[in-house]
Design a protein around this motif. Sequence first.
Motif, PDB file in Angstrom:
ATOM      1  N   ALA A 157      26.279  13.525  20.251  1.00 49.10           N
ATOM      2  CA  ALA A 157      24.885  13.842  20.562  1.00 49.10           C
ATOM      3  C   ALA A 157      24.088  12.547  20.712  1.00 49.10           C
ATOM      4  CB  ALA A 157      24.279  14.709  19.469  1.00 49.10           C
ATOM      5  N   THR A 158      23.281  12.446  21.768  1.00 47.73           N
ATOM      6  CA  THR A 158      22.516  11.232  22.032  1.00 47.73           C
ATOM      7  C   THR A 158      21.279  11.173  21.143  1.00 47.73           C
ATOM      8  OG1 THR A 158      23.260  11.173  24.330  1.00 47.73           O
ATOM      9  CG2 THR A 158      21.290   9.915  23.801  1.00 47.73           C
ATOM     10  N   LEU A 159      21.064  10.034  20.507  1.00 50.79           N
ATOM     11  CA  LEU A 159      19.876   9.796  19.691  1.00 50.79           C
ATOM     12  C   LEU A 159      18.833   9.057  20.521  1.00 50.79           C
ATOM     13  CD1 LEU A 159      21.633   8.645  16.391  1.00 50.79           C
ATOM     14  CD2 LEU A 159      20.805  10.929  16.977  1.00 50.79           C
ATOM     15  N   HIS A 160      17.575   9.186  20.085  1.00 50.06           N
ATOM     16  CA  HIS A 160      16.475   8.579  20.839  1.00 50.06           C
ATOM     17  C   HIS A 160      15.585   7.751  19.912  1.00 50.06           C
ATOM     18  CE1 HIS A 160      17.558  11.003  24.349  1.00 50.06           C
ATOM     19  NE2 HIS A 160      17.711  12.021  23.519  1.00 50.06           N
ATOM     20  N   PRO A 161      16.076   6.619  19.463  1.00 46.72           N
ATOM     21  CA  PRO A 161      15.261   5.742  18.615  1.00 46.72           C
ATOM     22  C   PRO A 161      14.174   5.070  19.444  1.00 46.72           C
ATOM     23  CG  PRO A 161      17.298   4.647  19.198  1.00 46.72           C
ATOM     24  CD  PRO A 161      17.400   6.035  19.752  1.00 46.72           C
ATOM     25  N   PRO A 162      13.209   4.429  18.805  1.00 43.48           N
ATOM     26  CA  PRO A 162      12.224   3.657  19.562  1.00 43.48           C
ATOM     27  C   PRO A 162      12.919   2.588  20.403  1.00 43.48           C
ATOM     28  CG  PRO A 162      11.576   3.877  17.264  1.00 43.48           C
ATOM     29  CD  PRO A 162      12.976   4.391  17.356  1.00 43.48           C
ATOM     30  N   ARG A 193      16.079  12.983  13.907  1.00 42.07           N
ATOM     31  CA  ARG A 193      15.815  14.270  14.544  1.00 42.07           C
ATOM     32  C   ARG A 193      14.402  14.398  15.087  1.00 42.07           C
ATOM     33  NH1 ARG A 193      16.201  18.105  10.569  1.00 42.07           N
ATOM     34  NH2 ARG A 193      16.794  16.700   8.897  1.00 42.07           N
ATOM     35  N   GLN A 194      13.500  13.528  14.674  1.00 42.34           N
ATOM     36  CA  GLN A 194      12.116  13.636  15.109  1.00 42.34           C
ATOM     37  C   GLN A 194      11.947  13.155  16.540  1.00 42.34           C
ATOM     38  OE1 GLN A 194       9.998  11.492  11.970  1.00 42.34           O
ATOM     39  NE2 GLN A 194       9.074  13.409  11.333  1.00 42.34           N
ATOM     40  N   GLN A 195      11.245  13.965  17.327  1.00 42.55           N
ATOM     41  CA  GLN A 195      10.902  13.591  18.700  1.00 42.55           C
ATOM     42  C   GLN A 195       9.435  13.920  18.955  1.00 42.55           C
ATOM     43  OE1 GLN A 195      12.649  11.944  21.086  1.00 42.55           O
ATOM     44  NE2 GLN A 195      14.111  11.599  19.416  1.00 42.55           N
ATOM     45  N   PRO A 196       8.650  12.942  19.440  1.00 38.46           N
ATOM     46  CA  PRO A 196       9.063  11.565  19.724  1.00 38.46           C
ATOM     47  C   PRO A 196       9.408  10.810  18.446  1.00 38.46           C
ATOM     48  CG  PRO A 196       6.689  11.765  19.880  1.00 38.46           C
ATOM     49  CD  PRO A 196       7.206  13.162  19.693  1.00 38.46           C
ATOM     50  N   GLU A 199       7.920   5.797  14.569  1.00 41.27           N
ATOM     51  CA  GLU A 199       8.084   4.345  14.452  1.00 41.27           C
ATOM     52  C   GLU A 199       8.219   3.908  13.001  1.00 41.27           C
ATOM     53  OE1 GLU A 199       7.913   1.832  16.834  1.00 41.27           O
ATOM     54  OE2 GLU A 199       7.742   3.134  18.592  1.00 41.27           O
ATOM     55  N   ALA A 200       7.365   4.452  12.140  1.00 41.54           N
ATOM     56  CA  ALA A 200       7.374   4.044  10.731  1.00 41.54           C
ATOM     57  C   ALA A 200       8.691   4.426  10.067  1.00 41.54           C
ATOM     58  CB  ALA A 200       6.194   4.691   9.995  1.00 41.54           C
ATOM     59  N   ALA A 201       9.205   5.607  10.382  1.00 39.48           N
ATOM     60  CA  ALA A 201      10.473   6.045   9.783  1.00 39.48           C
ATOM     61  C   ALA A 201      11.624   5.160  10.245  1.00 39.48           C
ATOM     62  CB  ALA A 201      10.737   7.503  10.152  1.00 39.48           C
ATOM     63  N   TRP A 202      11.662   4.819  11.523  1.00 39.09           N
ATOM     64  CA  TRP A 202      12.736   3.970  12.029  1.00 39.09           C
ATOM     65  C   TRP A 202      12.643   2.546  11.491  1.00 39.09           C
ATOM     66  CZ3 TRP A 202      17.204   4.881  14.614  1.00 39.09           C
ATOM     67  CH2 TRP A 202      17.394   6.170  15.114  1.00 39.09           C
ATOM     68  N   ARG A 203      11.470   2.110  11.086  1.00 39.73           N
ATOM     69  CA  ARG A 203      11.343   0.778  10.483  1.00 39.73           C
ATOM     70  C   ARG A 203      12.091   0.697   9.156  1.00 39.73           C
ATOM     71  NH1 ARG A 203       9.414  -2.924  14.120  1.00 39.73           N
ATOM     72  NH2 ARG A 203       7.696  -2.030  15.335  1.00 39.73           N
ATOM     73  N   ARG A 204      12.340   1.840   8.544  1.00 40.15           N
ATOM     74  CA  ARG A 204      13.064   1.872   7.273  1.00 40.15           C
ATOM     75  C   ARG A 204      14.578   1.890   7.464  1.00 40.15           C
ATOM     76  NH1 ARG A 204      10.987   6.279   3.127  1.00 40.15           N
ATOM     77  NH2 ARG A 204      12.633   5.177   1.970  1.00 40.15           N
ATOM     78  N   ILE A 205      15.023   2.096   8.684  1.00 41.72           N
ATOM     79  CA  ILE A 205      16.450   2.289   8.938  1.00 41.72           C
ATOM     80  C   ILE A 205      17.107   0.985   9.369  1.00 41.72           C
ATOM     81  CG2 ILE A 205      18.112   3.451  10.451  1.00 41.72           C
ATOM     82  CD1 ILE A 205      16.277   5.845  10.478  1.00 41.72           C
ATOM     83  N   ARG A 206      18.297   0.765   8.832  1.00 38.62           N
ATOM     84  CA  ARG A 206      19.135  -0.347   9.268  1.00 38.62           C
ATOM     85  C   ARG A 206      20.419   0.194   9.882  1.00 38.62           C
ATOM     86  NH1 ARG A 206      19.175  -3.133   3.552  1.00 38.62           N
ATOM     87  NH2 ARG A 206      18.268  -1.111   3.018  1.00 38.62           N
TER      88      ARG A 206
END
Length: 370
Positions: A157-162, A193-196, A199-206
Motif C-alpha cells: 500500500a502506498t503511503l503519502h508522507p509530506p 493513515r491521516q490524509q492530508p 506535518e506535526a505527526a510526521w515530524r515525530r517519525i524517523r
Amino acid sequence: MRWNSRGTARSDRACLVGEDDGRFGARWFVAMAQAACQRHRRKSSILGKDARSMATGWRVMRRLRWQSGGVNFRGWNRFRQGNVMRQSVRSCGALVALLCIASLAGPPFAAADTVSPVMLANVYHAGVVLDDYWVSEKYDGVRGYWDGETLQTRTGATLHPPAWFTAHWPKVPMDGELWAGRGAFDVASVAIRQQPADEAAWRRIRYMVFDLPSHPGPFTERLGALKKVVDGLNVPWVQRVPQYKVANQAALEAQLDRVVRQGGEGLMLHRGASLYREGRSDDLLKLKPYDDAEARVVAHLPGKGKYTGMLGALLVETAQGVRFRLGTGFKDEQRRHPPPIGSLVTYRYRGTTSSGKPRFASFMRVREGT
C-alpha cells in the motif's frame, strides 16, 4: 425454494436475477452458497484434484464481507448498483459457477505475504549459530519500503508522507521501519493513515533503515553500502539501524532484557551471508519475550456489563483455520470502533493448546495495509 436431485436451488422468480425488483434477499444467496459448496465438494473433478471443501465457500463469502446479522451484503449491493449482475448472471447456475470460480483464489491469507516485496522474519529458535548473525533492536513501528520513488507498507500500500520527508531520497530501494519511539506505535500508525498528512505527526517519525533490497551482495556487504546511503542523505529523520554481534546465548538474552526494560519490543537477527529475498526464512529472525501472530477478523462479539453496546471480543481465524476469541488488550476506543471484519490483527500469546489454539491471547493492533 426447492432443491432438485442434483442439489441445485430452483426458484422461478429468483433465477431471473435481471427481472428481480429488489426482493431478492440475502438469505437466498446464503442458500445458493451452501448449494454451491455441496456441489463443489461432491464434484471435485470440476476444479481439479485439489478442490477445496465446503469451508471454501464460507471463506469466499467472508472475503466479500458478508455480515451475518442481517441482509447488509455490501458485495451484493455493489453488484446491483453497478448493474453487473443483471447483465452477467441470468440463472442460478451462473451464480453457482461464479462462487466456484471465486473459490480458486484460495483463502484470504493466501495473498497476505505474496503481495509483500519485503524480507520477513521467522521466530528465533534453538540451534541458531549466533556467529553467523548480526543483532539489532526490533523497532515497534510500521514497516516502510522505499522502492526508489514511493514509500509503501509491507503489503504494497502506498503511503503519502509530506513531500519534505522523502525529498532527495535515493533512487535505490531501502527497507526500514517508520518509528516514533519506544512505546509510541500508535503515533506512527495514526500518522501514516491521516490524509492530508499531518506535518506535526510526521515530524515525530524517523525512518530506521536496516537494508538495501536491490544490493546484490550479502547482508554484511550491504551494511557498508547502507552507511554510505544514509550518511549521504544527512537528514535527522532517516537513520541507520545499529547492528552488532553477540558472543553467545547468554549475551543475547542479556541484551534482550536490556532492550525490553527500556521499553523496546525485542531483537532482530540477520544472517550476515544472506542475500535479500522476499518472504520468510531463517535469514531473518525475531526474538521477543512473548510470541505473536496474525489472524483474520471473522466477527464482532457483543460486550456485556460495562462493555454493553461495545465490542466484547473478536472472533478471529488463523492461516491454519483455527478460530478463537480475542477479548483482552483493547482500549475503550477500540471497543467502540473495533477492527473491521476481514482485517488482519496481531495478537500476542504464550504457547498453544493441544488443539492449536493460542494460550492467553491478547490483542495488540490492526496490521497496517489490510
